[in-house]
Scaffold this motif. Structure first.
Motif, short mmCIF file in Angstrom:
data_model
loop_
_atom_site.label_atom_id
_atom_site.label_comp_id
_atom_site.label_asym_id
_atom_site.label_seq_id
_atom_site.Cartn_x
_atom_site.Cartn_y
_atom_site.Cartn_z
N ASP A 66 0.80 -1.23 0.00
CA ASP A 66 0.00 0.00 0.00
C ASP A 66 0.83 1.28 0.00
OD1 ASP A 66 -2.80 1.32 0.65
OD2 ASP A 66 -1.37 2.14 2.11
N GLY A 67 1.90 1.32 0.74
CA GLY A 67 2.72 2.53 0.81
C GLY A 67 2.62 3.25 2.14
N ARG A 68 1.53 3.05 2.87
CA ARG A 68 1.40 3.71 4.18
C ARG A 68 2.13 2.94 5.27
NH1 ARG A 68 -5.04 4.73 3.80
NH2 ARG A 68 -4.81 2.68 2.78
N ALA A 69 2.21 1.62 5.15
CA ALA A 69 2.99 0.84 6.11
C ALA A 69 4.47 1.10 5.88
CB ALA A 69 2.69 -0.64 5.96
N ARG A 70 5.24 1.21 6.96
CA ARG A 70 6.68 1.44 6.83
C ARG A 70 7.50 0.35 7.51
NH1 ARG A 70 7.29 2.54 2.90
NH2 ARG A 70 9.51 2.70 3.38
N LYS A 71 6.83 -0.60 8.14
CA LYS A 71 7.54 -1.62 8.90
C LYS A 71 6.73 -2.91 8.88
CE LYS A 71 9.83 -3.76 12.30
NZ LYS A 71 11.20 -4.25 12.16
N LEU A 72 7.44 -4.04 8.73
CA LEU A 72 6.82 -5.36 8.86
C LEU A 72 7.64 -6.17 9.84
CD1 LEU A 72 5.05 -7.84 8.06
CD2 LEU A 72 6.73 -8.26 6.25
N THR A 73 6.96 -6.79 10.80
CA THR A 73 7.61 -7.77 11.66
C THR A 73 6.77 -9.03 11.66
OG1 THR A 73 8.34 -8.29 13.92
CG2 THR A 73 6.56 -6.69 13.71
N PHE A 74 7.43 -10.16 11.45
CA PHE A 74 6.74 -11.44 11.26
C PHE A 74 7.45 -12.53 12.05
CE2 PHE A 74 6.89 -15.49 8.78
CZ PHE A 74 5.57 -15.86 8.89
N THR A 75 6.67 -13.38 12.69
CA THR A 75 7.18 -14.62 13.28
C THR A 75 6.42 -15.77 12.67
OG1 THR A 75 7.78 -13.55 15.37
CG2 THR A 75 7.49 -15.92 15.41
N GLY A 76 7.16 -16.71 12.09
CA GLY A 76 6.52 -17.85 11.45
C GLY A 76 7.52 -18.63 10.64
N SER A 77 7.03 -19.36 9.65
CA SER A 77 7.89 -20.24 8.87
C SER A 77 8.78 -19.45 7.92
CB SER A 77 7.03 -21.23 8.07
OG SER A 77 6.38 -20.56 6.99
N THR A 78 9.90 -20.06 7.57
CA THR A 78 10.81 -19.43 6.63
C THR A 78 10.16 -19.28 5.25
OG1 THR A 78 12.77 -20.24 7.80
CG2 THR A 78 13.05 -19.70 5.47
N ALA A 79 9.39 -20.26 4.84
CA ALA A 79 8.74 -20.18 3.52
C ALA A 79 7.83 -18.97 3.43
CB ALA A 79 7.96 -21.46 3.25
#
Length: 492
Positions: free
Chosen positions: A232-245
């Protein structure tokens, strides 16, 4: 429907949790009014239904976070910290109800759920203190004709994607530093375990978190909801916990807008036991590293390498301890091992064990599934596990301990490092020099030296190679939500 006085404790904690989306400070239905069921994995019974968000719901949540970002960034650091501190206290007060809720939706025994609630609360306490310690720098330029001013500012709206295996702690580990840093956020909890996150969101509301700072979207279509937010462009950060795939896919989607990313991905943790190890301590550590959360943890010991001189005794002791574990529905204090999260995970564990046995592994204990009630798999110990067995390469995520032997230090370190993953390693030895030498040689972001649990809110958690990017917790945890701005001051 039962009247309140007729409700059991289980019904009460489930009914107390909001079941809608939280967008801009309002609890609301999904765009299409659709819902999906949340099930108890110990008996496959329906607990409740929660809102099933669409892509438009996700974008609405992101818009709310974006709208709130400027004012939230101006919020005094002390005030941000006090919100987290109040939330810590509320979690602590409601410890038992939150633990029961977690057990119902995720399956882990109550003792482990209680431990997770305590652990989850610690992230809020830790980051409540870090909120007022965001610093910068001021220096004279080398030429003496100007000044360098360095400031730290919130990165901006963040998308937080949390897993099912630690449904509250993985939330507080991300939400805590985001709030402390001054970032707004959209949280997408795992489909299987949304209730802990919804309960946490309600607690943060009660603690005084302003509208729009935390938005929560529950959905059965994770990719359809998260991808539009990332592009979208409004998000500036992603943090994720989960599988490598899944992490690889999210990194690709984040590249379009060049998002700041932090990833806590899969693991294939080696557990090394040397001939001089304290075997009692090593078995204690193995039980923690393997059986915590019924093995459904990225930090779980996945490959046991035991020196040939002590392998038989270690295997015997480990099998003895695991055979004594009581299996069942975790709402009873007597239960020590709960179910796996769902049928898909049960099938995977069963396939990995079958593959190992077909290739020559010996079953010392267990090796069978029990899905007559829920998604249960027996605690299992395998020996003589060949190098070509899938479970030597793949993350098991179940109560299975595959044991191989070694005699040479350098060879076992090379074998431990022979994986695309690099999250955590464990080793047991009485020789401090050996312990430090091997800790430096292991290609992992964390090492448990004579210790079976490494997780701590005050320490940096994360891996190398395909186990992730960045760190969570500790002093460095808040850095993931901050940008560095340099101001060159002239005319001096």
């Amino acid at each position: 429907m039962n009247s309140p006085e007729q409700l059991s404790g289980e019904d009460t904690v489930v009914q107390a949790v909001p079941k809608q989306l939280l967008i801009g400070g309002k609890w609301c239905a999904a765009e299409t009014d659709s819902t999906y069921d949340v099930e108890d994995p110990s008996n496959r019974q329906r607990l409740c239904a929660v809102a099933d968000a669409t892509a438009n719901d996700g974008l609405a949540a992101l818009a709310a976070a974006d709208d709130a970002q400027h004012s939230w960034a101006q919020h005094p650091p002390r005030a941000r910290g006090e919100i987290l501190r109040r939330a810590f206290e509320l979690i602590t007060q409601r410890h038992e109800d939150l633990a029961l809720l977690m057990t119902l939706e995720m399956g882990k025994p109550l003792a482990e759920s209680r431990a997770e609630i305590t652990y989850a609360a610690e992230f809020f306490r830790w980051f409540s203190e870090e909120a007022v310690r965001i610093d910068g720098d001021y220096a004279v330029s080398p030429s003496g004709t100007g000044r360098f001013l360095v400031m730290r500012q919130p990165v901006g709206p963040a998308v937080l994607i949390t897993p099912w295996n630690f449904p509250m702690a993985m939330g507080t580990r991300k939400i805590g530093p985001a709030i402390a840093a001054g970032c707004t956020m959209v949280v997408k909890p795992a489909q299987q375990t949304p209730l802990s996150m919804l309960a946490l969101a309600a607690i943060l509301e009660e603690a005084g978190l302003p509208d729009g700072v935390l938005n929560v979207v529950t959905t059965s279509s994770a990719g359809q909801v998260t991808e539009p937010m990332l592009r979208d462009g409004r998000a500036r950060k992603l943090t994720f916990t989960g599988s490598t795939a899944v992490g690889r896919t999210l990194i690709e989607q984040s590249a379009e807008q060049v998002l700041k990313t932090s990833m806590e991905l899969g693991g294939n943790a080696p557990f090394l036991v040397f001939d001089d190890a304290d075997l009692d301590a090593a078995v204690d550590g193995a039980m923690l590293a393997k059986m915590r959360n019924v093995g459904e943890a990225c930090t779980a010991a996945n490959r046991f390498y035991v020196h040939a001189d002590v392998a038989e005794e270690f295997s015997r002791r480990l099998a003895e301890r695991m055979s004594a574990l009581r299996i069942g529905r975790g709402v009873s204090d007597e239960i020590e091992v709960g179910p796996l999260i769902d049928a898909r995970q049960l099938d995977k564990v069963d396939e990995l064990v079958t593959d190992a046995v077909e290739r020559g592994a010996k079953v010392v204990l267990g090796g069978e599934r029990d899905d007559t009630r829920g998604h249960f798999y027996q605690p299992t110990v395998l020996t003589e596990v060949p190098t070509d067995a899938r479970l030597r390469r793949e993350e098991i995520f179940g109560p299975v301990a595959p044991i191989a032997t070694f005699t040479d230090e350098s060879s076992v370190v090379a074998e431990a490092n022979d994986t695309e993953y690099g999250l955590v390693s464990y080793l047991y030895t009485r020789d401090l020099q050996r312990g430090l030498r091997i800790s430096e040689a292991l290609d992992t972001g964390m090492v448990g030296l004579n210790q079976g649990v490494v997780s701590n809110a005050a320490a940096p958690f994360g891996g190398v190679k395909q186990s992730g990017l960045g760190r969570e917790g500790g002093k460095i945890g808040i850095e993931e939500f901050l940008e560095t701005k340099y101001v060159a001051v002239g005319g001096l």
